[in-house]
Motif scaffolding. Structure first.
Motif, PDB file in Angstrom:
ATOM      1  N   THR A 180       0.836  -1.204   0.000  1.00  0.00           N
ATOM      2  CA  THR A 180       0.000   0.000   0.000  1.00  0.00           C
ATOM      3  C   THR A 180       0.865   1.245   0.000  1.00  0.00           C
ATOM      4  OG1 THR A 180      -1.707  -1.172   1.259  1.00  0.00           O
ATOM      5  CG2 THR A 180      -1.803   1.222   1.259  1.00  0.00           C
ATOM      6  N   VAL A 181       1.810   1.309   0.932  1.00  0.00           N
ATOM      7  CA  VAL A 181       2.688   2.477   1.019  1.00  0.00           C
ATOM      8  C   VAL A 181       3.585   2.562  -0.213  1.00  0.00           C
ATOM      9  CG1 VAL A 181       4.532   3.576   2.351  1.00  0.00           C
ATOM     10  CG2 VAL A 181       2.609   2.487   3.540  1.00  0.00           C
ATOM     11  N   SER A 182       4.038   1.420  -0.701  1.00  0.00           N
ATOM     12  CA  SER A 182       4.943   1.419  -1.857  1.00  0.00           C
ATOM     13  C   SER A 182       4.289   1.987  -3.102  1.00  0.00           C
ATOM     14  CB  SER A 182       5.443   0.004  -2.131  1.00  0.00           C
ATOM     15  OG  SER A 182       6.276  -0.447  -1.089  1.00  0.00           O
ATOM     16  N   ALA A 183       2.982   1.781  -3.259  1.00  0.00           N
ATOM     17  CA  ALA A 183       2.285   2.386  -4.401  1.00  0.00           C
ATOM     18  C   ALA A 183       2.345   3.905  -4.326  1.00  0.00           C
ATOM     19  CB  ALA A 183       0.835   1.912  -4.424  1.00  0.00           C
ATOM     20  N   ALA A 184       2.234   4.448  -3.099  1.00  0.00           N
ATOM     21  CA  ALA A 184       2.326   5.900  -2.912  1.00  0.00           C
ATOM     22  C   ALA A 184       3.752   6.392  -3.144  1.00  0.00           C
ATOM     23  CB  ALA A 184       1.855   6.271  -1.508  1.00  0.00           C
ATOM     24  N   VAL A 185       4.728   5.633  -2.677  1.00  0.00           N
ATOM     25  CA  VAL A 185       6.130   5.997  -2.896  1.00  0.00           C
ATOM     26  C   VAL A 185       6.436   6.050  -4.385  1.00  0.00           C
ATOM     27  CG1 VAL A 185       8.513   5.219  -2.598  1.00  0.00           C
ATOM     28  CG2 VAL A 185       6.914   5.116  -0.669  1.00  0.00           C
ATOM     29  N   GLU A 186       5.946   5.065  -5.129  1.00  0.00           N
ATOM     30  CA  GLU A 186       6.196   5.038  -6.574  1.00  0.00           C
ATOM     31  C   GLU A 186       5.635   6.285  -7.240  1.00  0.00           C
ATOM     32  OE1 GLU A 186       8.503   2.977  -9.097  1.00  0.00           O
ATOM     33  OE2 GLU A 186       7.882   2.109  -7.181  1.00  0.00           O
ATOM     34  N   ALA A 187       4.458   6.729  -6.783  1.00  0.00           N
ATOM     35  CA  ALA A 187       3.858   7.940  -7.344  1.00  0.00           C
ATOM     36  C   ALA A 187       4.722   9.158  -7.089  1.00  0.00           C
ATOM     37  CB  ALA A 187       2.464   8.143  -6.747  1.00  0.00           C
ATOM     38  N   ALA A 188       5.379   9.193  -5.936  1.00  0.00           N
ATOM     39  CA  ALA A 188       6.210  10.341  -5.601  1.00  0.00           C
ATOM     40  C   ALA A 188       7.341  10.536  -6.609  1.00  0.00           C
ATOM     41  CB  ALA A 188       6.785  10.177  -4.196  1.00  0.00           C
TER      42      ALA A 188
END
Length: 267
Positions: free
Chosen positions: A106-114
């Motif tokens: 879940t968090v990694s999907a947000a990190v990738e967006a960053a």
């Protein structure tokens, strides 16, 4: 809905999970939402990427036969490249503590967006493990996610204009699973540094069992995290909002400078 907020919605529990439906229904009421989520459960895969993925159409968008990070890349590069924000969740189970951030899909999907310079919010629900019902059998109804979806939609609507993403690249949001429909307060937090991983060797069969002791301590409120940490906020019934940045930080210092300067190539 051309003037509305456009959202790429993903997760790691899979596109058919209850938490994903809860977020989709909440955002669909005011935003242009495109689901780009794993076709099946991809929990705890971190930022693992695939070389190629199969994509199938779904009533809400697209089901990706890959990881959450795959979903972000595929969505932002090929399927919905002009979205305003990536929202990942809602995960069934909290994603709390600095040591968890790199493991969480879940968090990694947000990190990738960053790394695409797209604001992102990761959203998770802390499901207590106390009582007679195992935590895995709880949070099976969309209504159970109401405090998480309320916080996520509020932040998505208001954080960009407030300048939040001029300082933070993504927000890690964890909501408590509490009774009542009244508002649950938000608290700005930092990830806890408490670490309770152990490994126990069974000499008879060669198996080594890894165990995270944090969850038991959370159930007993026996943990040292001070006020201001994500874990403390959630256990005490508040929604934790951690403003984070994606690149690894660096700190240059004299010890390494001297060591590098003295290198002569010899063993």
């Amino acid at each position: 809905m051309s003037d509305s907020l456009s959202i790429l919605l993903t997760n790691d529990d899979g596109i058919d999970s209850t938490g994903f439906r809860a977020l989709y229904e909440a955002f669909d009421g005011f935003a242009d939402v495109t689901a780009v989520a794993p076709a099946d459960d991809q929990s705890a895969v971190g930022r693992q990427l695939s070389r190629d993925v199969d994509v199938t159409e779904h009533e809400w968008g697209y089901a990706v036969h890959g990881t959450p990070a795959d979903c972000t890349v595929v969505g932002l590069e090929a399927l919905c490249p002009d979205v305003d924000m990536v929202v990942a969740g809602c995960n069934k189970g909290a994603n709390l503590g600095a040591y968890v951030l790199g493991r969480s899909g879940t968090v990694s999907a947000a990190v990738e967006a960053a790394f695409f310079d797209v604001p992102a919010i990761a959203v998770s629900l802390y499901v207590p493990g106390d009582g007679d019902v195992p935590w895995s059998e709880k949070a099976e109804d969309v209504h159970d996610y109401r405090h998480a979806t309320a916080a996520a939609t509020y932040l998505a609507k208001n954080a960009p204009a407030a300048g939040v993403f001029e300082e933070a690249e993504y927000l890690n949001v964890n909501a408590p699973m509490v009774d009542g429909d009244g508002p649950v307060p938000l608290q700005v937090t930092t990830p806890s540094t408490m670490y309770e991983m152990t490994a126990r060797h069974d000499g008879e069969n060669g198996r080594i069992t890894l165990h995270d002791g944090v969850w038991e301590r959370m159930r007993e409120s026996d943990f040292p995290d001070p006020d201001g940490t994500d874990r403390r906020a959630v256990v005490e019934g508040r929604v934790s909002v951690s403003p984070l940045t994606a690149p690894h930080t660096t700190k240059r210092h004299d010890a390494l400078d001297s060591l590098v300067a003295s290198y002569d190539g010899a063993d």
